[in-house]
Scaffold this motif. Structure first.
Motif, short mmCIF file in Angstrom:
data_model
loop_
_atom_site.label_atom_id
_atom_site.label_comp_id
_atom_site.label_asym_id
_atom_site.label_seq_id
_atom_site.Cartn_x
_atom_site.Cartn_y
_atom_site.Cartn_z
N TYR A 231 23.08 -3.81 -5.74
CA TYR A 231 22.73 -4.90 -4.85
C TYR A 231 21.25 -4.96 -4.49
O TYR A 231 20.77 -6.00 -4.07
N GLY A 232 20.52 -3.89 -4.64
CA GLY A 232 19.13 -3.89 -4.21
C GLY A 232 18.17 -4.42 -5.24
O GLY A 232 17.00 -4.64 -4.95
N PHE A 233 18.61 -4.59 -6.48
CA PHE A 233 17.77 -5.05 -7.56
C PHE A 233 16.51 -4.19 -7.70
O PHE A 233 15.40 -4.68 -7.71
N PRO A 253 18.83 -22.83 -11.09
CA PRO A 253 17.54 -22.42 -11.67
C PRO A 253 17.07 -21.10 -11.07
O PRO A 253 17.43 -20.74 -9.95
N LEU A 254 16.25 -20.39 -11.83
CA LEU A 254 15.59 -19.21 -11.29
C LEU A 254 14.49 -19.62 -10.33
O LEU A 254 14.00 -20.75 -10.37
N TYR A 255 14.10 -18.67 -9.49
CA TYR A 255 13.01 -18.94 -8.54
C TYR A 255 11.73 -19.25 -9.31
O TYR A 255 11.40 -18.59 -10.30
N GLN A 256 11.01 -20.26 -8.87
CA GLN A 256 9.82 -20.72 -9.57
C GLN A 256 8.59 -20.55 -8.69
O GLN A 256 8.52 -21.09 -7.60
N SER A 257 7.63 -19.79 -9.19
CA SER A 257 6.38 -19.59 -8.48
C SER A 257 5.56 -20.86 -8.49
O SER A 257 5.54 -21.61 -9.47
N GLY A 258 4.85 -21.10 -7.41
CA GLY A 258 4.02 -22.29 -7.33
C GLY A 258 2.85 -22.27 -8.29
O GLY A 258 2.22 -23.31 -8.53
N ASN A 259 2.52 -21.11 -8.85
CA ASN A 259 1.38 -21.01 -9.76
C ASN A 259 1.75 -21.30 -11.22
O ASN A 259 0.89 -21.33 -12.08
N THR A 298 17.52 -22.07 -5.39
CA THR A 298 17.35 -21.37 -6.66
C THR A 298 17.87 -19.95 -6.50
O THR A 298 18.14 -19.48 -5.39
N VAL A 299 17.99 -19.25 -7.61
CA VAL A 299 18.32 -17.82 -7.56
C VAL A 299 17.21 -17.12 -6.76
O VAL A 299 16.03 -17.40 -6.96
N PRO A 300 17.55 -16.22 -5.84
CA PRO A 300 16.53 -15.58 -4.99
C PRO A 300 15.44 -14.88 -5.81
O PRO A 300 15.68 -14.45 -6.95
N PRO A 301 14.24 -14.75 -5.24
CA PRO A 301 13.11 -14.14 -5.98
C PRO A 301 13.40 -12.75 -6.51
O PRO A 301 13.03 -12.43 -7.64
N ASN A 302 14.06 -11.89 -5.71
CA ASN A 302 14.30 -10.52 -6.18
C ASN A 302 15.27 -10.49 -7.35
O ASN A 302 15.10 -9.74 -8.32
N ALA A 303 16.33 -11.33 -7.28
CA ALA A 303 17.27 -11.41 -8.39
C ALA A 303 16.62 -12.02 -9.63
O ALA A 303 16.89 -11.61 -10.76
N THR A 304 15.74 -13.00 -9.40
CA THR A 304 15.02 -13.62 -10.52
C THR A 304 14.16 -12.59 -11.24
O THR A 304 14.17 -12.50 -12.47
N GLU A 305 13.42 -11.79 -10.47
CA GLU A 305 12.56 -10.78 -11.08
C GLU A 305 13.38 -9.72 -11.81
O GLU A 305 13.00 -9.26 -12.89
#
Length: 403
Positions: A231-233, A253-259, A298-305
């Protein structure tokens, strides 16, 4: 006598013209998109089909209602959806169909008997696609919100779709192209059994990929690291390079960075098909019945990474937003969001054709739109009004002739 003959032929002409129009607008209008990664190799020979190519049609958000569907849905929307699938099959000749979730409009609330009617409707609409390899993943409409996400219910739904395990995930290979589908709804839902099961699928696929690349013994030694995840990824880097993994299929969708780089459908809106249906911009539409999660979800940032590090996906296909989007993540991985294939949520349904080029890493993406609901309703209305006017004029002339 000539006037009488023309009056008798006009209804036949009007009906025949409408039938021809109906067949014409049922064919999709498609446009090949440039690759957002700007890799020169990706643009070489993209327009030349080869027997080694794998052409995949991707659709999402069919939002079927089964026995709960109303008259308008059954005899208009679903009728045309079936025609769209049939004409797309005839004109594009795909090798496989992928459905990226939300087959049902509110599957999480349905009894099993009503769910079976949705599945029957689904099979009827797909028509000739049932003879092709088919893979369906789960959406939030199918399994519900996090508070009501039930492993037993998910297990029953997945048992009705080919290639899915009890957690709603799948992995398969066709024409030497590897695909992995994940239950993205579970990834949004915190600590639950389904999330743990999805995590194990990611772990297993990552280890299998590293075995292929690095050799069995070395990969097995690293697999111990993945077994500690819960669970902690949390993870270590693996030796795979970005883009060396499978094609990843998700509903959210996966989390998308603004950059990162993102192209919306409006950037190629200028290409309009003569039939009148064209890709529409996000700004021009609202949404109806968008489900338990917000459109920005979107899928949360930690799960996306975690997914990026574990799977190193070659390309990602997602859905949920009802809109097309072509996004390049910071590591260069391309994510294409498939639009809704339903008039329930958009006036101009659409889908994606992805062509995986043989012996190359190239993936060509084509956006296809089908007729607007408003245009077809206008055509029906115009034909009806014209027919009624013809009847009135014909009757008037007959009365004058008799007098």
């Amino acid at each position: 006598m000539v006037a009488v003959a023309w009056r008798s032929l006009l209804p036949v002409i009007i009906i025949s013209t409408f039938i021809v129009y109906e067949e014409w607008v049922s064919f999709p209008s498609c446009k090949l998109l440039p690759n957002t990664t700007f890799n020169l190799d990706e643009h070489v020979g993209n327009d030349d089909d080869s027997p080694e190519d794998l052409k995949v049609m991707l659709v999402a958000n069919l939002l079927l209602r089964g026995t709960e569907a109303g008259f308008f849905d059954l005899y208009f929307r679903y009728y045309y959806m079936s025609k769209f699938f049939k004409k797309s099959f005839q004109s594009l000749n795909p090798d496989m169909l992928l459905v990226l979730g939300d087959v049902s409009a509110k599957g999480s609330e349905l009894s099993r008997s009503t769910w079976l009617s949705v599945l029957h409707q689904f099979n009827h609409i797909l028509g000739p696609f049932l003879d092709l390899p088919l893979h369906v993943i789960l959406g939030d409409r199918d399994v519900g919100e996090c508070s009501g996400l039930d492993a037993n219910s998910v297990n029953w739904i997945t048992s009705n779709f080919p290639g899915l395990d009890s957690s709603g995930c799948g992995a398969f290979e066709i024409s030497n192209i590897s695909f992995v589908s994940l239950n993205a709804v579970a990834l949004l839902c915190g600590n639950n059994k389904l999330l743990f099961d999805v995590e194990k699928v990611i772990e297993r696929e990552s280890v299998d990929l590293q075995m292929e690349i690095k050799g069995t013994d070395e990969a097995k030694n690293e697999s111990a690291m993945f077994r500690e995840l819960s669970y902690g990824f949390s993870w270590r880097e693996n030796a795979m390079t970005s883009g060396s993994g499978p094609v990843l299929l998700l509903h959210f969708p996966l989390y998308q960075s603004g950059n990162s780089y993102k192209r919306e459908v409006s950037t190629f809106k200028s290409t309009i098909d003569p039939s009148g249906h064209d890709p529409a911009s996000a700004e021009s539409r609202g949404f109806l019945g968008t489900g338990p999660y917000g459109l920005s979800q979107t899928v949360p940032p930690n799960a996306t990474e975690y997914i990026f590090h574990a799977l190193k996906p070659r390309i990602i296909f997602s859905a949920h937003t009802h809109e097309f989007s072509d996004h390049t993540h910071l590591d260069g991985t391309r994510e294409v969001t498939v639009p809704a294939m339903s008039w329930t949520v958009r006036d101009d349904p659409g889908f994606i054709i992805a062509t995986f080029r043989g012996n190359r890493s190239t993936v060509s993406v084509t956006y296809c739109s089908v007729a607007r609901e408003s245009h077809i309703l206008t055509a029906y209305t115009s034909a009806l009004i014209l027919f009624l006017l013809l009847v009135i004029v014909s009757n008037t002339l007959e009365l004058k002739g008799l007098s």
